[in-house]
Write a protein that holds these residues in place. Sequence first.
Motif, PDB file in Angstrom:
ATOM      1  N   ASP A  73       0.847  -1.188   0.000  1.00  0.00           N
ATOM      2  CA  ASP A  73       0.000   0.000   0.000  1.00  0.00           C
ATOM      3  C   ASP A  73       0.882   1.237   0.000  1.00  0.00           C
ATOM      4  O   ASP A  73       1.757   1.397   0.870  1.00  0.00           O
ATOM      5  N   VAL A  75       1.251   5.330   0.367  1.00  0.00           N
ATOM      6  CA  VAL A  75       0.579   6.483   0.951  1.00  0.00           C
ATOM      7  C   VAL A  75       1.501   7.697   0.879  1.00  0.00           C
ATOM      8  O   VAL A  75       2.723   7.571   0.768  1.00  0.00           O
ATOM      9  N   ALA A  81      -4.043   7.738   0.650  1.00  0.00           N
ATOM     10  CA  ALA A  81      -3.816   6.491  -0.087  1.00  0.00           C
ATOM     11  C   ALA A  81      -3.500   6.801  -1.544  1.00  0.00           C
ATOM     12  O   ALA A  81      -4.251   7.513  -2.216  1.00  0.00           O
ATOM     13  N   ARG A  84      -2.487   0.548  -4.382  1.00  0.00           N
ATOM     14  CA  ARG A  84      -1.991  -0.736  -3.884  1.00  0.00           C
ATOM     15  C   ARG A  84      -1.380  -1.524  -5.025  1.00  0.00           C
ATOM     16  O   ARG A  84      -1.919  -1.559  -6.140  1.00  0.00           O
ATOM     17  N   THR A 190      -2.001  -2.185   9.718  1.00  0.00           N
ATOM     18  CA  THR A 190      -1.638  -2.663   8.385  1.00  0.00           C
ATOM     19  C   THR A 190      -1.823  -4.177   8.339  1.00  0.00           C
ATOM     20  O   THR A 190      -1.541  -4.869   9.310  1.00  0.00           O
ATOM     21  N   SER A 194       1.713  -7.559   4.575  1.00  0.00           N
ATOM     22  CA  SER A 194       1.754  -6.551   3.519  1.00  0.00           C
ATOM     23  C   SER A 194       2.567  -5.341   3.961  1.00  0.00           C
ATOM     24  O   SER A 194       2.649  -5.013   5.144  1.00  0.00           O
ATOM     25  N   GLN A 196       3.330  -1.229   3.987  1.00  0.00           N
ATOM     26  CA  GLN A 196       2.858   0.120   3.756  1.00  0.00           C
ATOM     27  C   GLN A 196       4.098   0.967   3.493  1.00  0.00           C
ATOM     28  O   GLN A 196       5.051   0.937   4.277  1.00  0.00           O
TER      29      GLN A 196
END
Length: 403
Positions: A73, A75, A81, A84, A190, A194, A196
Amino acid sequence: MKALIIGGGIAGPAAAMALQRAGVDATVYEAHAGGAENVGVFLTLGSNGIDALRAIEADAAVGAAGFETPGIDMVSTTGKALGRVRTGRPDGDITSRTLKRADLYRGLRDEALRRGIRIEHGKRLVDAQDTGDGVRAVFADGSEEYGDLLIGCDGLHSTVRGLIDPAAPAPAYSGLIGLGGYTRGVPVNTEVGSYQMVFGKRAFFGYAPAPDGEVWWFANLPRQDEPARGEVEAIDAEQWRRRLTALFADDAGPAAELIRASQEITPASPMHAMLGVPAWHRGRMIVIGDAAHAPSPTSGQGASLSIEDAVELAKALRDLPTIEGAFAAYEALRRPRVERIVKQAARINNNKAAGPVGRIVRDLLMPLLLPRLANGEQSRQTYGYYIDWDASAAVRNDGLARS
């Protein structure tokens, strides 16, 4: 046929196992006296890298290490955001994994040894000559070895690359300093496994929560001038803790808190890439992996491409009648793919070091472009690369996973 493999990191043991499966005897010669159990931080082994190991029945060697990483993801510094990225094979059969480099190294080395492959330490290559009917390797300890071919798996600062082409370019500094660490006791919102990744105001930060609650994180700091050798490596963890905490203080998200509470901060290093090496091979010598085409760590593909190289080269040597012909066919197959990925990583690095205007443009355009670029054909080509071990290397296909 006998192969001399120079370098015992990731590409070397993978190449030795692939060659053994292709019927080629191989010995690995590693410059350092010991192993690399404590070298490096962590990395992502893409679904394509796992698939390449599966082609030589070596994927189980790393299957228990680290954790699955289904996505990333993105940001902004404000927490907006940006999109993804999926990091698995399009058919869902294989998901990428995040694991410590030391665990990947250990798994491949141990599996190679289990298969009877010889790995010799303390063998620093200083010269090699193509004798016409073979190749002679000379090591710093005065010893010599002879084989039918020599494969340079000796990384970014490759000796073999310089022997093949004394005018070969040096690794290019990316304009970023990289380091990372591990933190417990700081909750993050999160998905487990995965990443971020935060395009911060002053630097770039990424983190992934492991299944056991530990958070693995890394930081990329823009620096225009390339540091002197050993300069940033000499800065201790507490100095980095103070500096990084200040750099990320104004960004949304847990970066500053994760750094402040980190139990371990690993040594920093300048980030380099290797692109546009004109000669991958000459006579009976060839370079693969980072020695030929090192992408920036931003790509998340360095280890995976090295393993792909090992398997594709072994197939070419298995199926084509001459060493020189196998090298040429291998390069024709691999060069377009790896150079595309290296260039993609360089473009991402530019976004990590964007100025105030660049940040505004990036944050406006990325939500529009990322779904098409990262989750469409580009993602399919990167993560869906498939090697059919049983297919002839003389028949070139698109190399993509079958859905």
